[in-house]
Design a protein around this motif. Structure first.
Motif, short mmCIF file in Angstrom:
data_model
loop_
_atom_site.label_atom_id
_atom_site.label_comp_id
_atom_site.label_asym_id
_atom_site.label_seq_id
_atom_site.Cartn_x
_atom_site.Cartn_y
_atom_site.Cartn_z
N GLU A 304 0.70 -1.44 0.09
CA GLU A 304 0.02 0.04 -0.10
C GLU A 304 0.95 1.02 -0.08
O GLU A 304 0.50 2.32 -0.62
CB GLU A 304 -1.16 0.09 1.24
CG GLU A 304 -2.21 -1.12 0.92
CD GLU A 304 -2.88 -1.18 2.25
OE1 GLU A 304 -2.44 -0.47 3.45
OE2 GLU A 304 -3.85 -1.97 2.43
N ALA A 305 1.92 1.39 0.76
CA ALA A 305 2.92 2.37 0.56
C ALA A 305 3.54 2.69 -0.52
O ALA A 305 3.66 3.83 -1.24
CB ALA A 305 3.74 2.43 1.90
N LEU A 307 2.43 1.72 -3.59
CA LEU A 307 1.39 2.13 -4.66
C LEU A 307 1.04 3.56 -4.44
O LEU A 307 0.61 4.26 -5.33
CB LEU A 307 0.16 1.26 -4.67
CG LEU A 307 0.45 -0.36 -4.81
CD1 LEU A 307 -0.83 -1.04 -4.83
CD2 LEU A 307 1.28 -0.29 -6.39
N SER A 308 1.14 4.15 -3.24
CA SER A 308 0.65 5.45 -2.87
C SER A 308 1.78 6.41 -3.37
O SER A 308 1.26 7.77 -3.54
CB SER A 308 0.53 5.75 -1.46
OG SER A 308 1.74 5.59 -0.68
N ASP A 309 2.85 6.08 -4.01
CA ASP A 309 3.80 6.91 -4.23
C ASP A 309 3.50 7.01 -5.73
O ASP A 309 4.12 6.07 -6.57
CB ASP A 309 5.55 6.27 -4.05
CG ASP A 309 6.43 6.90 -4.49
OD1 ASP A 309 6.21 7.88 -5.37
OD2 ASP A 309 7.70 6.67 -4.26
N ASP A 310 2.97 7.80 -6.16
CA ASP A 310 2.41 7.98 -7.53
C ASP A 310 3.62 8.21 -8.56
O ASP A 310 3.51 7.90 -9.71
CB ASP A 310 1.46 9.03 -7.77
CG ASP A 310 0.05 8.68 -6.87
OD1 ASP A 310 -0.14 7.55 -6.87
OD2 ASP A 310 -0.64 9.71 -6.59
N THR A 318 9.01 8.50 0.93
CA THR A 318 7.73 8.00 0.17
C THR A 318 7.25 6.64 0.91
O THR A 318 6.16 6.16 0.81
CB THR A 318 7.75 7.82 -1.13
OG1 THR A 318 8.84 7.01 -1.60
CG2 THR A 318 8.23 9.20 -1.95
N ASP A 321 5.10 5.87 5.30
CA ASP A 321 4.02 5.34 5.58
C ASP A 321 4.03 3.92 6.05
O ASP A 321 3.18 3.67 7.07
CB ASP A 321 2.86 5.45 4.64
CG ASP A 321 2.36 7.15 4.47
OD1 ASP A 321 2.89 7.76 5.39
OD2 ASP A 321 1.90 7.33 3.41
N TYR A 322 4.91 3.10 5.39
CA TYR A 322 4.99 1.75 5.61
C TYR A 322 5.62 1.51 6.99
O TYR A 322 5.17 0.89 7.94
CB TYR A 322 5.69 0.89 4.64
CG TYR A 322 6.48 -0.34 5.00
CD1 TYR A 322 5.64 -1.34 5.64
CD2 TYR A 322 7.77 -0.84 5.04
CE1 TYR A 322 6.11 -2.69 5.84
CE2 TYR A 322 8.33 -1.89 5.63
CZ TYR A 322 7.52 -2.93 5.67
OH TYR A 322 7.65 -4.25 6.11
N SER A 325 2.85 2.57 9.82
CA SER A 325 1.82 1.79 9.74
C SER A 325 2.18 0.44 10.51
O SER A 325 1.43 -0.09 11.27
CB SER A 325 1.21 1.49 8.53
OG SER A 325 0.77 2.39 7.78
#
Length: 459
Positions: A304-305, A307-310, A318, A321-322, A325
């Motif tokens: 998820e972390a 894939l959140s890095d567009d 970036t 978040d992992y 979390s």
């Protein structure tokens, strides 16, 4: 997405991440040194259901069973077993490790991930301060992101430059050398009332043993924090058979020794171009060693972390978040349990007898040590102050007093450490937090002097 992601090792968390990343269109390749048919061990693992639910891995119905409570057996005269509290609606997944690999690999490959077996990863490729790929025995492999799922002795983590701030080794006293085997049931011996028995071995050669009763076999584990040679293994197996006479002499399957990290997770999980998951990041329960559920949950958090890095930069910032979390949902609790693990070499059977028979610690409180949630409630509620108050009142048992003060003082420090992990990435605050965590765990040593005397001298 066209980003290339390499996953070093076919660890459980890495395979979960591979599935989600491939589903999103990433070019994902898993590099594994073992042959496909050699993945996993000849053993059955009991994984809490939330490890599957939170990682989004469906559970085959035949593996779903009601959770069996663990019973911790402590040394000492008249010390009762500590049986884990389990709700009626709690379930575990009892699955053969090889069947679990089939499930996770099947999901990853169906999503488009590629598994290349027989490729040995030798270390990271560094471009400045960024991990840009891995060296293998088949040549260099470059990628936008390397996910390290290569296990306790990961050559990627071990090869990282020191300035990245990621611990490269597990540290002394943090590896459990575990023998796992399945023996027949001794004829004419009734099964014990407690199906899942865990025997804690405190003291200098501390470790644990377990015996899990099944219909036709007994699942046996012998684990120590010192090297497990043949003489020690024979001695511990003999002692285990005395404690649990149903264990037969005929080895049915298993019989290998493997190393398991038993410590707090890595303080820093990410760097530019790099993220660690599973045993590579020491993601096990520090009192029991199970890490499959932790790793699977962390694999989804990592995906998820990513894939959140567009923009596909995959930097420490970036990927932060992992880090956050994982620590909020798993890591901080595991770190607190690691604090308790540090007491095992200090405790004697006489200490355990004393705290039970004196009423200093009741069986109800001790049950928290068989249940992660219960233990955390004890240590993070008013029980922490109670430990300190009780320790001041003990004048006749120096070792118990020292351990209680040791626990109270370090748990208070840990609470402060927990509060200071920043949700937003900043390189200076991240580096400061990682150093503070390293100092905290590096300082968890038995005090040479009497802490009570030090307290009095400070007043």
């Amino acid at each position: 997405m066209s980003q290339r992601i390499l996953i070093a090792g076919a660890g459980h968390g890495g395979l979960v991440a591979a599935r989600y990343l491939a589903e999103a269109g990433c070019d994902v390749t898993v590099l594994e040194c073992r042959k496909r048919e050699a993945l996993g061990y000849d053993q059955t693992d009991s994984v809490h259901l939330d490890g599957f639910e939170e990682s989004g891995v469906p559970v085959p119905e035949e593996y779903l069973v009601k959770r069996t409570p663990l019973s911790f057996i402590l040394p000492g005269e008249g010390v009762p077993p500590i049986t884990q509290g389990v709700h009626e609606d709690e379930y575990n997944v009892e699955i053969d490790r090889r069947a679990l690999y089939d499930l996770l690999i099947g999901m990853a490959e169906s999503a488009g991930a590629k598994l290349r077996c027989g490729v040995r990863v030798l270390g990271p490729i560094m471009l400045g301060s960024r991990v840009a790929g891995v060296k293998t025995d088949a040549g260099d492999e470059y990628a936008d992101l390397v996910i390290d799922a290569a296990g306790l002795y990961s050559p990627v983590r071990q090869g990282l430059p020191e300035y990245l701030g990621i611990e490269r080794e597990p540290g002394p006293g943090n590896v459990l050398h575990a023998y796992r085997a399945y023996f027949d049931r001794a004829p004419g011996v009734e099964a014990p009332e407690l199906k899942y028995q865990v025997f804690l071995i405190p003291g200098e050669n501390c470790g644990l043993m377990w015996a899990i009763t099944h219909d036709n076999e007994v699942d046996v584990l012998v684990g120590t924090f010192v090297q497990l040679d043949e003489a020690m293994l024979r001695q511990r197996l003999s002692a285990l058979r005395e404690l649990n006479p149903q264990i037969g002499e005929n080895l049915l399957r298993g019989g290998a020794v493997s190393d398991i990290p038993l410590r707090q997770p890595l303080s820093l999980l990410v760097a530019d171009g790099y993220a660690a998951v599973g045993d590579s990041a020491f993601m096990t329960i520090p009192l029991k060693g199970s890490g499959v559920g932790y790793s699977m949950r962390a694999g989804r958090m990592l995906a998820e972390a990513v894939l959140s890095d567009d923009e596909g930069r995959y930097t420490a910032e970036t990927l932060w978040d992992y880090q956050v979390s994982f620590y909020e949902r798993i890591g901080f609790d595991a770190g607190l349990l690691a604090l308790i693990k540090e007491l095992m070499p200090l405790i004697t059977a006489e200490d355990i007898e004393y705290v039970i028979h004196s009423g200093l610690v009741t069986p109800e409180i001790l049950r928290g040590f068989g249940n992660e949630e219960g233990l955390l409630k004890i240590l993070t509620s008013g029980g922490l102050g109670g430990l300190r108050d009780k320790a001041r009142k003990i004048v006749g048992h120096q070792n118990v007093r020292r351990m209680l003060l040791f626990t109270a003082k370090n748990a208070a420090k840990y609470a402060f450490l927990r509060q200071n992990l920043k949700a937003r990435y900043d390189s200076r605050s991240a580096e400061k937090w990682v150093r503070a965590a390293a100092r905290f765990y590096g300082g968890l040593k038995k005090p040479e002097s009497d802490p009570a005397a030090e307290e009095r001298s400070d007043e």
